[in-house]
Scaffold this active site. Structure first.
Site, PDB file in Angstrom:
ATOM      1  N   LEU A 169       0.806  -1.225   0.000  1.00  0.00           N
ATOM      2  CA  LEU A 169       0.000   0.000   0.000  1.00  0.00           C
ATOM      3  C   LEU A 169       0.836   1.271   0.000  1.00  0.00           C
ATOM      4  O   LEU A 169       0.293   2.368   0.109  1.00  0.00           O
ATOM      5  CB  LEU A 169      -0.932   0.009   1.222  1.00  0.00           C
ATOM      6  CG  LEU A 169      -2.010  -1.086   1.249  1.00  0.00           C
ATOM      7  CD1 LEU A 169      -2.747  -1.069   2.570  1.00  0.00           C
ATOM      8  CD2 LEU A 169      -2.988  -0.899   0.098  1.00  0.00           C
ATOM      9  N   ARG A 170       2.166   1.115  -0.119  1.00  0.00           N
ATOM     10  CA  ARG A 170       3.006   2.318  -0.117  1.00  0.00           C
ATOM     11  C   ARG A 170       2.682   3.223  -1.296  1.00  0.00           C
ATOM     12  O   ARG A 170       2.731   4.440  -1.191  1.00  0.00           O
ATOM     13  CB  ARG A 170       4.490   1.926  -0.146  1.00  0.00           C
ATOM     14  CG  ARG A 170       5.023   1.471   1.187  1.00  0.00           C
ATOM     15  CD  ARG A 170       6.544   1.579   1.245  1.00  0.00           C
ATOM     16  NE  ARG A 170       7.039   1.030   2.503  1.00  0.00           N
ATOM     17  CZ  ARG A 170       7.584  -0.167   2.644  1.00  0.00           C
ATOM     18  NH1 ARG A 170       7.696  -0.952   1.584  1.00  0.00           N
ATOM     19  NH2 ARG A 170       8.021  -0.587   3.809  1.00  0.00           N
ATOM     20  N   GLY A 171       2.382   2.623  -2.450  1.00  0.00           N
ATOM     21  CA  GLY A 171       2.062   3.421  -3.626  1.00  0.00           C
ATOM     22  C   GLY A 171       0.847   4.304  -3.408  1.00  0.00           C
ATOM     23  O   GLY A 171       0.843   5.492  -3.778  1.00  0.00           O
TER      24      GLY A 171
END
Length: 425
Positions: free
Chosen positions: A363-365
Site C-alpha cells: 500500500l506504499r504506492g
C-alpha cells in the site's frame, strides 16, 4: 642532557602510574557500587541505560544514558566551517530537469513522502541538483546541544536523553537550525554510519559514551547517497532497517543504544552501472528519471551558465538571489498550508484503483501518491487536490513499484499514465 631527559621521563612515568592507579581504584569503587545480579556474564538490552559485562567477579551493571553534547566552541567551529564551504550551484539556475526538481521540492514540503530515487545518464546534473537543495531547506526547532536533532514537541523524534529530561519535567532549551543534508560516501564503514561506543570508557568510568554516526546527524534531515546502486550490501541493510523503523540501534559487545533516525532518503545513480535491490528501491517514495537534454539551444545555455558559475561563483549566486528567496518563501508557505489541504474520497478511490489494476505490491504506492498530490496542491497555493495534481505525481510514485517484465519495451511511467487516464476518464 641525556641524564636530565631520563630523569624527567622517569618522573613523568611515575606520576602517570600514580594517576592511573588512583583512577583505576576509584573506577573499581564505582563499579562495585553499581554492580548487581552476580553470576551473570552476558550484557542485556536496557532502554534506560546499557548493560556491560565485567569478567572479574562476573557482575553486571547498568549506567545511565549519556550522549555526546556539542560545546559552544564546536558550534562556533561549525559556523566558521559553513562560511568557508565552497559555494553551491543555485537551485533556481538549473535549466530543465523539471521532473527531478519537482520531486525534490515535494519531499522538502512533506518529508513523510519518503525520499526520491533519481536515475539517469551520467553528466545530467543529478548530484548538482540535489546538493543545490541545501539553500532552500527550511529551519526546524531542535533541542540545543543534542546530537540527534531531537524535536522538543514530538516524543518519536527524541533521543533517550531528551525524553528522560522531559519525563522529569525539566525545561528543554531549543534553537532554530536549518535541515541537515548529510552525504553518505560509498566507502563509509558501518561504524561511521551507525555510530560506535567507547567500550573502555564504559568499563572504566561507568559512562555510556556514544559517538553518533551519520544516521544520527541525518535525523529530521536529508541523507543523500550518490551512486546508490554501487553501495555495499551491509550498508544497504543498515539503511533498510533505519528507514523501516525510524530508529537506529547500535549493538556492540553486549551494549545496546537506540536513537531516532528519521530522514529523507535521496539516492542517485546510473542504471548502466547496476540495478538497485528491490527492497531498497521500494523505500524511496518517488522515482525520477533524468535524460540528457537534446535541444541544442538549451545545451548551450547550460554550458554558458556553468562557465559563469565556475568563473565567479559569488557573483553568479547573487544574480539568482531573488529567485532563490522566492522559492524559499513558496516552500515555507506550502509547508504551513499542507495540513489544510484536502483530497476528495472519489479521488482516493481512483488512486487505489490505479494501484490495484497495475498489480502494485503493498500500500506504499497509495499512501505516497496521496501525500505527493497534497504537497503539489500546497505548492500551487491551493487547499484542494485536483485530478491534474494526481496526473503529475502518480508516474513518479508508482513507476518503480511495478513488476518488471523483461519482454516489455514500453517505459513503466507510460504504463502508469495510460492506466491513470483509463481510470480517471
Amino acid at each position: 642532557m641525556a641524564g636530565l631527559l631520563g630523569t624527567s621521563s622517569s618522573a613523568t612515568s611515575l606520576l602517570t602510574c600514580r594517576s592511573i592507579s588512583s583512577s583505576f581504584s576509584s573506577s573499581k569503587a564505582s563499579i562495585r557500587a553499581l554492580s548487581f545480579n552476580p553470576g551473570q556474564n552476558q550484557g542485556r538490552r536496557l532502554y534506560g541505560g546499557i548493560g556491560v559485562p565485567v569478567k572479574k567477579g562476573r557482575s553486571h551493571f547498568s549506567v545511565s544514558n549519556v550522549s555526546t553534547e556539542i560545546s559552544p566552541a564546536q558550534e562556533q567551529a561549525q559556523k566558521l566551517s559553513k562560511e568557508s564551504q565552497r559555494p553551491v550551484y543555485p537551485f533556481a539556475a538549473i535549466v530543465g530537469q523539471d521532473e527531478m526538481k519537482l520531486c525534490l521540492l515535494l519531499n522538502v514540503i512533506d518529508p513523510k513522502i519518503g525520499g526520491v530515487m533519481i536515475m539517469g545518464d551520467r553528466g545530467t546534473g543529478k548530484s548538482t541538483t540535489v546538493r543545490s537543495l541545501v539553500d532552500l531547506l527550511p529551519e526546524i526547532t531542535v533541542v540545543a546541544a543534542d546530537p540527534f536533532n531531537s524535536d522538543p514537541e514530538d516524543p518519536e523524534s527524541m533521543g533517550m536523553e531528551v525524553r528522560e529530561k522531559l519525563l522529569k519535567g525539566e525545561k528543554l532549551p531549543t534553537l532554530k537550525t536549518k535541515i541537515n543534508m548529510v552525504d553518505l560516501p560509498l566507502g563509509a564503514t558501518e561504524d561511521r554510519v551507525c555510530g560506535t561506543i567507547d567500550i573502555e570508557k564504559a568499563l572504566t568510568e561507568g559512562v555510556k559514551a556514544f559517538e553518533p554516526g551519520l544516521l544520527a546527524k541525518a535525523n529530521r534531515g536529508i541523507l543523500y547517497v550518490d551512486e546508490v546502486n554501487l553501495l555495499d550490501d551491509h550498508l544497504v541493510d543498515v539503511l533498510l532497517d533505519s528507514a523501516a523503523s525510524g530508529w537506529n540501534t547500535v549493538e556492540r559487545e553486549g551494549i545496546s543504544i537506540s536513537h531516532p533516525a528519521r530522514f529523507i532518503l535521496i539516492g542517485s545513480g546510473n542504471p548502466e552501472e547496476g540495478e538497485l535491490r528491490p527492497q531498497l528501491l521500494d523505500r524511496f517514495g518517488m522515482h525520477a528519471q533524468v535524460g540528457t537534454v537534446r535541444d541544442a539551444e538549451l545545451r548551450v545555455k547550460i554550458v554558458e551558465e556553468r562557465a559563469r558559475f565556475d568563473k565567479n561563483p559569488k557573483d553568479f549566486r547573487e544574480t539568482y538571489k531573488v529567485d532563490q528567496e522566492k522559492l524559499q518563501e513558496q516552500i515555507s508557505s506550502a509547508r504551513s498550508r499542507l495540513s489544510f489541504v484536502q483530497i476528495d474520497h472519489d479521488l482516493r478511490v481512483k488512486i487505489s484503483k490505479v494501484c490495484a489494476e497495475l498489480n502494485v505490491d503493498g500500500l506504499r504506492g497509495d499512501i505516497v501518491t496521496n501525500r505527493a498530490a497534497k504537497a503539489l496542491a500546497a505548492l500551487k497555493g491551493r487547499d484542494q487536490v485536483t485530478s491534474e495534481d494526481i496526473a503529475v505525481v502518480i508516474p513518479n510514485c508508482l513507476r518503480h513499484r511495478l513488476r518488471k517484465d523483461p519482454l516489455e519495451s514500453i517505459d513503466s511511467g507510460l504504463l502508469v499514465i495510460e492506466k491513470f487516464y483509463e481510470v480517471f476518464s
